[in-house]
Design a protein around this motif. Structure first.
Motif, PDB file in Angstrom:
ATOM      1  N   TYR A  87      10.317  -5.642   7.205  1.00 51.67           N
ATOM      2  CA  TYR A  87      10.406  -4.284   6.758  1.00 51.67           C
ATOM      3  C   TYR A  87       9.209  -3.403   6.988  1.00 51.67           C
ATOM      4  CZ  TYR A  87       9.910  -1.061   2.811  1.00 51.67           C
ATOM      5  OH  TYR A  87       9.731   0.213   2.024  1.00 51.67           O
ATOM      6  N   ARG A  88       9.346  -2.180   7.550  1.00 49.36           N
ATOM      7  CA  ARG A  88       8.266  -1.211   7.875  1.00 49.36           C
ATOM      8  C   ARG A  88       8.361  -0.278   6.797  1.00 49.36           C
ATOM      9  NH1 ARG A  88       9.119  -1.362  14.328  1.00 49.36           N
ATOM     10  NH2 ARG A  88       7.934  -3.289  14.624  1.00 49.36           N
ATOM     11  N   CYS A  89       7.481  -0.323   5.809  1.00 48.26           N
ATOM     12  CA  CYS A  89       7.365   0.568   4.615  1.00 48.26           C
ATOM     13  C   CYS A  89       6.716   2.054   5.142  1.00 48.26           C
ATOM     14  CB  CYS A  89       6.325  -0.207   3.738  1.00 48.26           C
ATOM     15  SG  CYS A  89       4.773  -0.269   4.216  1.00 48.26           S
ATOM     16  N   LEU A  90       6.084   1.988   6.200  1.00 44.73           N
ATOM     17  CA  LEU A  90       5.815   3.428   6.676  1.00 44.73           C
ATOM     18  C   LEU A  90       6.943   4.227   7.230  1.00 44.73           C
ATOM     19  CD1 LEU A  90       2.061   2.341   8.052  1.00 44.73           C
ATOM     20  CD2 LEU A  90       2.744   3.303   6.103  1.00 44.73           C
ATOM     21  N   GLN A  91       8.009   3.573   7.581  1.00 45.42           N
ATOM     22  CA  GLN A  91       9.076   4.222   8.240  1.00 45.42           C
ATOM     23  C   GLN A  91      10.112   4.562   7.222  1.00 45.42           C
ATOM     24  OE1 GLN A  91       9.322   1.723  11.871  1.00 45.42           O
ATOM     25  NE2 GLN A  91       8.726   3.592  12.824  1.00 45.42           N
ATOM     26  N   ARG A 138      11.644   6.091   0.869  1.00 44.46           N
ATOM     27  CA  ARG A 138      10.463   6.299  -0.080  1.00 44.46           C
ATOM     28  C   ARG A 138      10.265   7.470  -0.708  1.00 44.46           C
ATOM     29  NH1 ARG A 138       5.744   5.306   3.586  1.00 44.46           N
ATOM     30  NH2 ARG A 138       4.637   6.362   1.664  1.00 44.46           N
ATOM     31  N   PHE A 139       9.612   7.580  -1.873  1.00 42.02           N
ATOM     32  CA  PHE A 139       9.386   8.939  -2.394  1.00 42.02           C
ATOM     33  C   PHE A 139       8.872   9.997  -1.700  1.00 42.02           C
ATOM     34  CE2 PHE A 139       7.100  11.976  -5.009  1.00 42.02           C
ATOM     35  CZ  PHE A 139       8.082  12.351  -6.038  1.00 42.02           C
ATOM     36  N   TYR A 140       7.702   9.295  -0.960  1.00 42.38           N
ATOM     37  CA  TYR A 140       7.019  10.490  -0.006  1.00 42.38           C
ATOM     38  C   TYR A 140       8.005  11.128   1.119  1.00 42.38           C
ATOM     39  CZ  TYR A 140       4.140  11.093   4.321  1.00 42.38           C
ATOM     40  OH  TYR A 140       3.794  11.778   5.365  1.00 42.38           O
ATOM     41  N   TYR A 147      -5.184  -3.027   8.264  1.00 37.42           N
ATOM     42  CA  TYR A 147      -4.446  -4.073   8.206  1.00 37.42           C
ATOM     43  C   TYR A 147      -2.820  -3.595   8.159  1.00 37.42           C
ATOM     44  CZ  TYR A 147      -1.850  -8.107   6.850  1.00 37.42           C
ATOM     45  OH  TYR A 147      -0.922  -9.182   6.832  1.00 37.42           O
ATOM     46  N   LEU A 148      -2.852  -2.700   7.194  1.00 35.65           N
ATOM     47  CA  LEU A 148      -1.112  -2.162   7.024  1.00 35.65           C
ATOM     48  C   LEU A 148      -0.706  -1.796   8.239  1.00 35.65           C
ATOM     49  CD1 LEU A 148       1.005  -1.583   5.285  1.00 35.65           C
ATOM     50  CD2 LEU A 148       0.010   0.519   5.015  1.00 35.65           C
ATOM     51  N   TYR A 149      -1.511  -0.786   8.963  1.00 31.17           N
ATOM     52  CA  TYR A 149      -1.156  -0.075  10.231  1.00 31.17           C
ATOM     53  C   TYR A 149      -0.834  -1.262  11.263  1.00 31.17           C
ATOM     54  CZ  TYR A 149      -1.803   4.770   9.215  1.00 31.17           C
ATOM     55  OH  TYR A 149      -1.493   6.126   8.833  1.00 31.17           O
ATOM     56  N   SER A 150      -1.779  -2.074  11.550  1.00 39.64           N
ATOM     57  CA  SER A 150      -1.531  -3.130  12.797  1.00 39.64           C
ATOM     58  C   SER A 150      -0.356  -4.117  12.464  1.00 39.64           C
ATOM     59  CB  SER A 150      -2.762  -3.876  12.683  1.00 39.64           C
ATOM     60  OG  SER A 150      -2.962  -4.528  11.552  1.00 39.64           O
ATOM     61  N   LEU A 195       0.812  -1.154  -0.036  1.00 36.25           N
ATOM     62  CA  LEU A 195       0.046  -0.110  -0.155  1.00 36.25           C
ATOM     63  C   LEU A 195       0.901   1.200   0.186  1.00 36.25           C
ATOM     64  CD1 LEU A 195      -2.845   1.215  -0.121  1.00 36.25           C
ATOM     65  CD2 LEU A 195      -2.773   0.969   2.511  1.00 36.25           C
ATOM     66  N   SER A 196       2.119   1.117   0.639  1.00 41.47           N
ATOM     67  CA  SER A 196       2.948   2.409   0.784  1.00 41.47           C
ATOM     68  C   SER A 196       3.648   2.896  -0.849  1.00 41.47           C
ATOM     69  CB  SER A 196       3.995   2.362   1.669  1.00 41.47           C
ATOM     70  OG  SER A 196       4.774   0.975   0.961  1.00 41.47           O
ATOM     71  N   MET A 197       3.237   1.913  -1.737  1.00 42.62           N
ATOM     72  CA  MET A 197       3.755   2.235  -3.128  1.00 42.62           C
ATOM     73  C   MET A 197       2.760   2.834  -3.883  1.00 42.62           C
ATOM     74  SD  MET A 197       5.963  -1.520  -4.165  1.00 42.62           S
ATOM     75  CE  MET A 197       6.343  -0.553  -5.867  1.00 42.62           C
ATOM     76  N   VAL A 198       1.487   2.605  -3.373  1.00 44.68           N
ATOM     77  CA  VAL A 198       0.227   3.200  -3.921  1.00 44.68           C
ATOM     78  C   VAL A 198       0.458   4.775  -3.430  1.00 44.68           C
ATOM     79  CG1 VAL A 198      -2.181   3.485  -3.798  1.00 44.68           C
ATOM     80  CG2 VAL A 198      -1.228   1.269  -3.982  1.00 44.68           C
ATOM     81  N   PHE A 199       0.601   4.869  -2.291  1.00 35.18           N
ATOM     82  CA  PHE A 199       0.748   6.167  -1.628  1.00 35.18           C
ATOM     83  C   PHE A 199       1.904   7.112  -2.628  1.00 35.18           C
ATOM     84  CE2 PHE A 199      -0.642   4.760   2.837  1.00 35.18           C
ATOM     85  CZ  PHE A 199      -1.836   4.600   2.355  1.00 35.18           C
ATOM     86  N   ASP A 200       3.168   6.313  -2.532  1.00 35.53           N
ATOM     87  CA  ASP A 200       4.252   6.934  -3.367  1.00 35.53           C
ATOM     88  C   ASP A 200       3.830   7.339  -4.860  1.00 35.53           C
ATOM     89  OD1 ASP A 200       5.720   7.007  -1.071  1.00 35.53           O
ATOM     90  OD2 ASP A 200       7.152   5.606  -1.735  1.00 35.53           O
ATOM     91  N   ASN A 201       3.233   6.323  -5.252  1.00 36.09           N
ATOM     92  CA  ASN A 201       2.598   6.626  -6.604  1.00 36.09           C
ATOM     93  C   ASN A 201       1.706   8.076  -6.884  1.00 36.09           C
ATOM     94  OD1 ASN A 201       4.140   4.452  -8.056  1.00 36.09           O
ATOM     95  ND2 ASN A 201       2.359   3.157  -7.772  1.00 36.09           N
ATOM     96  N   GLY A 202       0.949   8.081  -5.913  1.00 39.09           N
ATOM     97  CA  GLY A 202      -0.021   9.297  -5.751  1.00 39.09           C
ATOM     98  C   GLY A 202       0.916  10.507  -5.622  1.00 39.09           C
ATOM     99  N   TYR A 203       1.926  10.494  -4.659  1.00 40.53           N
ATOM    100  CA  TYR A 203       2.750  11.679  -4.471  1.00 40.53           C
ATOM    101  C   TYR A 203       3.547  12.028  -5.784  1.00 40.53           C
ATOM    102  CZ  TYR A 203       1.976  12.797   0.223  1.00 40.53           C
ATOM    103  OH  TYR A 203       1.473  13.269   1.432  1.00 40.53           O
TER     104      TYR A 203
END
Length: 198
Positions: free
Chosen positions: A116-120, A124-126, A105-108, A58-66
């Motif tokens: 790997y903790r993608c949110l940290q 990442r592009f974000y 689910y991703l957060y938990s 999901l973090s890749m979806v976020f990065d694509n949006g950014y």
């Protein structure tokens, strides 16, 4: 930071998350994802062992949006406008395309995993995008910080805000409009960057 051409892997990921939002995770098949992404079965299994392997992307979806938003940035925009605009763009994408249960689910999973903790992931592009925007704001004098505060502190404040609001939105079962509420709450933070209150 230019927008790179979308890879086959990214096409699969973006198609999967759109389908998860519309049909639900359980009702989305690998075949659906392959068809929607206009890829092949071999390509899908080259990148993913199965549908469940997509849950941590999901973090890749976020990065694509950014990255998509970054392409709309114009030289006349202030750094404040860019931060507020990127938040609005991404949160609208999340509201439109991401199943909140899968966001939960991703957060938990990020809290309990030892992997790997993608949110940290600072690579990442974000994170690069937000850091670059803050640095430009400091360099131009639009933003200021108190003595002892660093660019990393500013980055943490901003990214923590976005993570916290998404968590709250999921926790309260999407009980408020994500985009408008986020914009209202983010404005004082951006003003704090301008006024150097952090």
């Amino acid at each position: 930071m230019g927008r790179k051409k979308q890879t086959k892997k990214e096409k699969i990921i973006n198609a999967a998350w759109r389908l998860f939002k519309v049909n639900g995770y359980d009702n989305t098949t690998v075949e659906d994802i392959i068809s929607a992404s206009k890829t092949s079965k071999g390509t899908f299994y080259h990148y993913f062992k199965g549908k469940s392997a997509l849950l941590n992307t999901l973090s890749m979806v976020f990065d694509n949006g950014y990255e998509e938003y970054y392409e709309t940035v114009t030289p006349d925009m202030t750094m404040s406008d860019i931060l507020l605009g990127s938040n609005e763009y991404l949160f609208r994408l999340i509201d439109d395309e991401v199943d909140p249960e899968l966001l939960a689910y991703l957060y938990s999973s990020q809290i309990v995993t030892d992997d790997y903790r993608c949110l940290q992931d600072a690579n990442r592009f974000y994170f690069r995008f937000v850091r670059e925007t803050l640095e430009k704001g400091l360099k131009s004098g639009e933003f200021s910080i108190q003595e002892g505060t660093t660019i990393e502190d500013m980055l943490h404040i901003y990214t923590m805000y976005e993570r916290a609001l998404l968590y709250d939105w999921v926790l309260y079962k999407q009980g408020y409009d994500l985009v408008s509420y986020s914009q209202r709450m983010l404005r004082p933070i951006v003003a704090g960057f301008r006024d150097g209150i952090f």
